[in-house]
Write a protein that holds these residues in place. Structure first.
Motif, PDB file in Angstrom:
ATOM      1  N   ARG A  35      58.185  27.658  54.236  1.00  0.00           N
ATOM      2  CA  ARG A  35      59.230  27.777  53.228  1.00  0.00           C
ATOM      3  C   ARG A  35      58.754  28.617  52.050  1.00  0.00           C
ATOM      4  N   ALA A  36      57.485  28.421  51.662  1.00  0.00           N
ATOM      5  CA  ALA A  36      56.959  29.200  50.541  1.00  0.00           C
ATOM      6  C   ALA A  36      56.934  30.678  50.880  1.00  0.00           C
ATOM      7  N   HIS A  37      56.629  30.992  52.134  1.00  0.00           N
ATOM      8  CA  HIS A  37      56.637  32.402  52.537  1.00  0.00           C
ATOM      9  C   HIS A  37      58.015  33.017  52.362  1.00  0.00           C
ATOM     10  N   ALA A  38      59.045  32.218  52.591  1.00  0.00           N
ATOM     11  CA  ALA A  38      60.398  32.753  52.424  1.00  0.00           C
ATOM     12  C   ALA A  38      60.663  33.143  50.980  1.00  0.00           C
ATOM     13  N   PHE A  39      60.001  32.453  50.047  1.00  0.00           N
ATOM     14  CA  PHE A  39      60.197  32.760  48.636  1.00  0.00           C
ATOM     15  C   PHE A  39      59.321  33.920  48.172  1.00  0.00           C
ATOM     16  N   ASP A  40      58.061  33.955  48.626  1.00  0.00           N
ATOM     17  CA  ASP A  40      57.149  34.940  48.021  1.00  0.00           C
ATOM     18  C   ASP A  40      56.578  35.941  49.015  1.00  0.00           C
ATOM     19  N   ALA A  41      57.253  36.149  50.154  1.00  0.00           N
ATOM     20  CA  ALA A  41      56.739  37.125  51.114  1.00  0.00           C
ATOM     21  C   ALA A  41      56.663  38.523  50.493  1.00  0.00           C
ATOM     22  N   GLU A  42      57.719  38.896  49.778  1.00  0.00           N
ATOM     23  CA  GLU A  42      57.690  40.206  49.139  1.00  0.00           C
ATOM     24  C   GLU A  42      56.611  40.272  48.072  1.00  0.00           C
ATOM     25  N   HIS A  43      56.447  39.191  47.344  1.00  0.00           N
ATOM     26  CA  HIS A  43      55.418  39.179  46.309  1.00  0.00           C
ATOM     27  C   HIS A  43      54.035  39.301  46.928  1.00  0.00           C
ATOM     28  N   GLU A  44      53.823  38.656  48.081  1.00  0.00           N
ATOM     29  CA  GLU A  44      52.549  38.769  48.767  1.00  0.00           C
ATOM     30  C   GLU A  44      52.318  40.191  49.255  1.00  0.00           C
ATOM     31  N   LEU A  45      53.381  40.850  49.722  1.00  0.00           N
ATOM     32  CA  LEU A  45      53.241  42.234  50.152  1.00  0.00           C
ATOM     33  C   LEU A  45      52.809  43.113  48.993  1.00  0.00           C
ATOM     34  N   VAL A  46      53.413  42.861  47.831  1.00  0.00           N
ATOM     35  CA  VAL A  46      53.021  43.607  46.640  1.00  0.00           C
ATOM     36  C   VAL A  46      51.553  43.348  46.318  1.00  0.00           C
ATOM     37  N   GLY A  47      51.143  42.071  46.402  1.00  0.00           N
ATOM     38  CA  GLY A  47      49.758  41.752  46.118  1.00  0.00           C
ATOM     39  C   GLY A  47      48.803  42.392  47.107  1.00  0.00           C
ATOM     40  N   MET A  48      49.194  42.458  48.383  1.00  0.00           N
ATOM     41  CA  MET A  48      48.352  43.094  49.378  1.00  0.00           C
ATOM     42  C   MET A  48      48.184  44.585  49.074  1.00  0.00           C
ATOM     43  N   LEU A  49      49.290  45.238  48.704  1.00  0.00           N
ATOM     44  CA  LEU A  49      49.200  46.644  48.332  1.00  0.00           C
ATOM     45  C   LEU A  49      48.289  46.820  47.126  1.00  0.00           C
ATOM     46  N   GLN A  50      48.420  45.908  46.160  1.00  0.00           N
ATOM     47  CA  GLN A  50      47.581  45.998  44.968  1.00  0.00           C
ATOM     48  C   GLN A  50      46.114  45.862  45.337  1.00  0.00           C
ATOM     49  N   ARG A  51      45.800  44.949  46.251  1.00  0.00           N
ATOM     50  CA  ARG A  51      44.407  44.723  46.617  1.00  0.00           C
ATOM     51  C   ARG A  51      43.800  45.949  47.284  1.00  0.00           C
ATOM     52  N   THR A  52      44.598  46.698  48.049  1.00  0.00           N
ATOM     53  CA  THR A  52      44.054  47.892  48.693  1.00  0.00           C
ATOM     54  C   THR A  52      43.699  48.974  47.687  1.00  0.00           C
ATOM     55  N   LEU A  53      44.275  48.925  46.480  1.00  0.00           N
ATOM     56  CA  LEU A  53      43.981  49.904  45.458  1.00  0.00           C
ATOM     57  C   LEU A  53      42.815  49.489  44.570  1.00  0.00           C
ATOM     58  N   LEU A  54      42.317  48.269  44.752  1.00  0.00           N
ATOM     59  CA  LEU A  54      41.225  47.761  43.941  1.00  0.00           C
ATOM     60  C   LEU A  54      39.983  47.586  44.807  1.00  0.00           C
ATOM     61  N   PRO A  55      38.803  47.474  44.193  1.00  0.00           N
ATOM     62  CA  PRO A  55      37.581  47.291  44.999  1.00  0.00           C
ATOM     63  C   PRO A  55      37.659  46.044  45.859  1.00  0.00           C
ATOM     64  N   ARG A  56      37.249  46.166  47.110  1.00  0.00           N
ATOM     65  CA  ARG A  56      37.255  44.999  47.997  1.00  0.00           C
ATOM     66  C   ARG A  56      36.258  43.958  47.510  1.00  0.00           C
ATOM     67  N   ARG A  57      35.078  44.396  47.111  1.00  0.00           N
ATOM     68  CA  ARG A  57      34.085  43.503  46.524  1.00  0.00           C
ATOM     69  C   ARG A  57      33.242  44.300  45.557  1.00  0.00           C
ATOM     70  N   LEU A  58      32.641  43.611  44.619  1.00  0.00           N
ATOM     71  CA  LEU A  58      31.823  44.262  43.613  1.00  0.00           C
ATOM     72  C   LEU A  58      30.390  44.429  44.134  1.00  0.00           C
ATOM     73  N   PRO A  59      29.709  45.524  43.755  1.00  0.00           N
ATOM     74  CA  PRO A  59      28.345  45.749  44.259  1.00  0.00           C
ATOM     75  C   PRO A  59      27.330  44.830  43.590  1.00  0.00           C
ATOM     76  N   GLU A  60      26.197  44.635  44.262  1.00  0.00           N
ATOM     77  CA  GLU A  60      25.078  43.945  43.634  1.00  0.00           C
ATOM     78  C   GLU A  60      24.469  44.866  42.584  1.00  0.00           C
ATOM     79  N   LEU A  61      24.122  44.288  41.439  1.00  0.00           N
ATOM     80  CA  LEU A  61      23.688  45.096  40.309  1.00  0.00           C
ATOM     81  C   LEU A  61      22.249  44.764  39.934  1.00  0.00           C
ATOM     82  N   PRO A  62      21.493  45.759  39.464  1.00  0.00           N
ATOM     83  CA  PRO A  62      20.141  45.475  38.974  1.00  0.00           C
ATOM     84  C   PRO A  62      20.197  44.835  37.597  1.00  0.00           C
ATOM     85  N   GLY A  63      19.777  43.584  37.490  1.00  0.00           N
ATOM     86  CA  GLY A  63      19.703  42.942  36.199  1.00  0.00           C
ATOM     87  C   GLY A  63      21.015  42.423  35.655  1.00  0.00           C
ATOM     88  N   ALA A  64      22.043  42.268  36.480  1.00  0.00           N
ATOM     89  CA  ALA A  64      23.329  41.781  35.985  1.00  0.00           C
ATOM     90  C   ALA A  64      24.139  41.211  37.140  1.00  0.00           C
TER      91      ALA A  64
END
Length: 806
Positions: A439-468
């Protein structure tokens, strides 16, 4: 409850017969009726099963009992006229089952607007005792095997009492329109109220309810949240002595007429001797009430966690959606990454933790078969699952409508015994959660699609950093379904520098998202070329102006020297960073900022500096976190600083989630947190400017020999000198302008780097004939080095090679 699904075709009816036969003979008639309705959900594709019985005059069919999702989610009425044209009336009049769609049952216009999609119904007559109603989300209706099972259950329901007594206990009669309640002396004694102190208002009794249990009680006593029929609920009250008492309420909401209001009548009994343990049916009903108001997938997951973890005394619980071949976790409890197995931590990506199903074949099998699975302590499972529940693990696939929606994992650290009541609770909760997820998918399926598109435009994961250590979060707005333009990035740079970027493109649409991706790529490209922060941002500004778009962007770019703890940053129309010092004090940094990107072609972007001590925490965010219609940006930044000051930097993920707890969801929010720890081992560095003289290569070798002697490097000196000779010679012969030699020693690696003003990368020849007089330099460098390569630097390149030491 978990449906048997298609895997049970041809075998479900015999198994249903065995399940009915297993019902205890001494069951209270009301409990027997409810148990039969629950089995309807188990052995058919029904999401709701209900019994309607005629009133004393035989003029209306009223809802007597139900199981599954609340009836109001399907817009079903509490009663229907027996003379009407509905499926219910037709089945009772004709004595034959009716299989059709839902339109004739959802008669009220307001109810019709609240229904989530279409559905199918099956109505089976119960002689003169009314009818059994089954609802399915499958528009094709109930399959033949489902109908045979429903016939069997209709016979069982017909043998059960249609309106069993409410049982012993103190009685009450509540008028739903006024809140006036009539009670007997026994009920007042249970609540510890004297007859003279009770004025007949339901609010007096509700005021004594333990706050945590009040929402569940309100779902029963408020007409807007309840359907006609029976309800059962356990809750706690605070006695005048301060002690808590468990009470059990059994009630039946009777429909009102033209001249009389709807009434809730029932009994209340002391539950201290009646409670049946962790698998109590009241918990399932409380969960159903919570899921009825859960609008999003995350709301559903949180409701399930709240309903199960504490009663089951579980150490961890996870709910995850199935997206392709990955489980995307919606809720983990506890939320700290270190509480979960390594595969969950390594696959952690920003605020969207997920884990590949292929790494957990046991879980993959449970999902494929669609059956609940329970493993005792020390079961032979893959580490990704064994570490979730070393003392016991329960995995419940969440399915509804013939489709797998996800999984619920519950784990215990100490050896755990799974009793039959606990298994029943888990099975019922899994079924309710699966239906609620759909039922929740029926309400926010489009919103999830938007979020999925947004995630593809952002880093999948952050790199390991020296000293931080860095964590990031992104929350899309819930005000609409358009993709936003907020972004963040973490860019490792040469010489242990790291760039941290946060930005926001104007607007919420595809154009803003496209521009966001372009700006993130551009800033990363300019950064790795080796430009300082003001040049990087100035280049991005000119690029955006040349794109001739109507949109503009703001950003904050911070370049941190991880060796020295010194940061230089530039603001282009963006809010300033907030810095938490190791002593817990936090400040909003002050600096002169430039205009937003894309506004002025010739714009200045002044740099400002920050000193980071080990343990300092730097927060970069977009205005969605600190500004709203009710909050000025200055006040929002003060709140952010206060939140950072009170936070524990040791758990950055928890800090980020806490800061986002009160975020304004009318706008996108991006948050980037960086904890500077300092480098435990700092490299040793020396550099030399090579002048274009006949003796230049020899001078470079002599300088290198002095450095190697000072650093105590002897055995590898010849190889180092050969590489220096070749790299410096190539730079002097094939380029013009300045040449710079850098030597860096870190632990057991010596890095030799030669920078020049030519962007052309040296080419390793494929083959060299014996007559050739050149082209062997790069081959020698490759042979003597463990690794070599080139990096772009401002206006040129850097050719580097690494040689193992000692």
């Amino acid at each position: 409850m978990v449906s048997e699904g298609a895997a049970g075709h041809g075998t479900r009816k015999p198994r249903a017969e065995l399940a009915l036969a297993a019902l205890a003979d001494d069951l209270d008639p009301r409990d027997r009726l409810h148990a039969i309705l629950e089995q309807v959900l188990v052995f058919t594709e029904a999401t709701l099963a209900a019994v309607y019985t005629p009133d004393d005059e035989g003029e209306r069919l009223s809802l007597t009992a139900s199981a599954g999702v609340p009836t109001n989610l399907y817009g079903l009425l509490d009663s229907y006229p027996t003379s009407g044209a509905t499926s219910l009336a037709e089945a009772v009049r004709t004595g034959r089952p009716v299989w059709r769609g839902s339109a004739d049952l959802v008669q009220d216009a307001d109810a019709r607007r609240s229904v989530v999609g279409e559905f199918s119904v099956g109505v089976l007559p119960l002689d003169e005792r009314g009818c059994l109603l089954a609802v399915s989300d499958d528009l094709d209706g109930f399959a033949a095997e489902d109908r045979r099972c429903l016939d069997l259950f209709a016979e069982a329901v017909a043998r059960a009492a249609p309106a069993p007594p409410l049982g012993p206990g103190a009685s009450f009669d509540l008028a739903m329109d006024t809140g006036q309640v009539e009670v007997d002396d026994q009920l007042l004694e249970l609540f510890g109220i004297g007859p003279d102190d009770f004025e007949g208002r339901i609010e007096t009794l509700l005021a004594m309810t333990v706050p945590e249990d009040l929402p569940a009680v309100m779902s029963v006593v408020e007409a807007d949240h309840m359907s006609i029929g029976d309800r059962e609920l356990e809750f706690r009250i605070l006695q005048p002595s301060g002690e808590q008492k468990w009470l059990r309420l059994r009630g039946r909401l009777l429909p009102g007429g033209e001249d009389r209001p709807a009434r809730l009548v029932g009994t209340v009994a002391d539950a201290s001797t009646l409670r049946t343990g962790r698998g109590d049916v009241a918990r399932v009903q409380r969960l159903a009430a919570a899921l009825a108001t859960a609008g999003t997938v995350r709301d559903v997951s949180q409701a399930v966690v709240a309903a199960l973890r504490k009663p089951l005394q579980a150490d961890r619980i996870a709910l995850a959606e199935l997206e392709g071949e990955r489980l995307v976790v919606t809720v983990l409890d506890p939320p700290q990454p270190e509480a979960w197995p390594e595969v969950w931590r390594t696959e952690w990506r920003s605020e969207w933790p997920d884990a590949p199903v292929r790494t957990m074949p046991t879980l993959a099998t449970a999902l494929r078969e669609g059956r609940a699975a329970i493993w005792p302590a020390d079961a032979d499972l893959e580490p990704a699952l064994a570490e979730v529940g070393p003392g016991g693990l329960a995995v419940f696939p969440l399915s509804a409508g013939g489709r797998m929606a996800g999984a619920c994992l519950i784990g215990w650290d100490s050896p755990h015994d799974f009793g039959p009541e606990e298994r029943a609770l888990l099975t019922a909760a899994a079924g309710l959660a699966g239906q609620a997820l759909m039922r929740a998918h029926a309400f926010d399926a489009e919103h999830e699609l938007v979020g999925m598109l947004q995630r593809t435009l952002l880093p999948r994961r952050l790199p390991e950093l020296p000293g931080a250590v860095a964590v990031a979060r992104y929350l899309p707005t819930t005000a609409g379904l358009e993709v936003g333009g907020d972004w963040y990035d973490v860019i490792p740079l040469p010489d242990n520098h790291v760039a941290f970027v946060i930005g926001d493109v104007q607007g919420h649409n595809a154009g803003a998202a496209t521009l966001m991706g372009q700006m993130r790529t551009a800033l990363r490209a300019y950064a790795v070329e080796g430009h300082p922060p003001d040049v990087v941002v100035a280049h991005a500004n000119r690029l955006l102006v040349d794109m001739e778009t109507d949109l503009f962007a703001t950003c904050c770019y911070v370049d941190v020297d991880m060796e020295e703890g010194l940061a230089w940053y530039v603001r282009a129309g963006h809010i300033p960073p907030v810095l938490r010092h190791p002593d817990g004090t936090a400040e909003i940094t002050e600096s002169e900022g430039g205009p937003p990107l894309g506004v002025l072609r010739q714009a200045d972007f002044p740099m400002a500096s920050l000193r980071l001590a080990p343990g300092a925490l730097l927060a970069l965010t977009t205005d969605g976190l600190v500004e709203s219609a009710d909050l000025d940006v200055e006040d929002g930044l003060d709140q952010l600083a206060s939140g950072l000051s009170a936070a524990d930097p040791a758990h950055l993920g928890v800090v980020a989630d806490t800061l986002l707890g009160g975020a304004n969801r009318d706008d996108d929010v991006a948050l980037l947190l960086v904890r500077y720890d300092g480098m435990a081992l700092r490299p040793r560095r020396e550099n030399w400017t090579v002048w274009r003289l006949p003796q230049a290569v020899g001078q470079a070798r002599r300088y290198t020999r002095r450095v190697l002697r000072a650093w105590g490097i002897r055995d590898e000196a010849d190889a180092v000198l050969l590489v220096v000779s070749e790299l410096v010679t190539n730079a002097l012969v094939h380029t013009d302008g300045r040449v710079r030699l850098d030597l860096t020693l870190l632990q057991d690696r010596l890095r030799i780097a030669v920078a020049d003003n030519s962007p052309r990368t040296p080419i390793k020849p494929a083959n060299i004939g014996w007559q050739a007089t050149g082209g062997r330099g790069i081959l020698l460098v490759e042979a003597m080095s463990a690794a070599w390569g080139t990096l772009p630097v401002s206006g040129g390149k850097q050719v580097w090679a690494e040689i193992p030491i000692g």
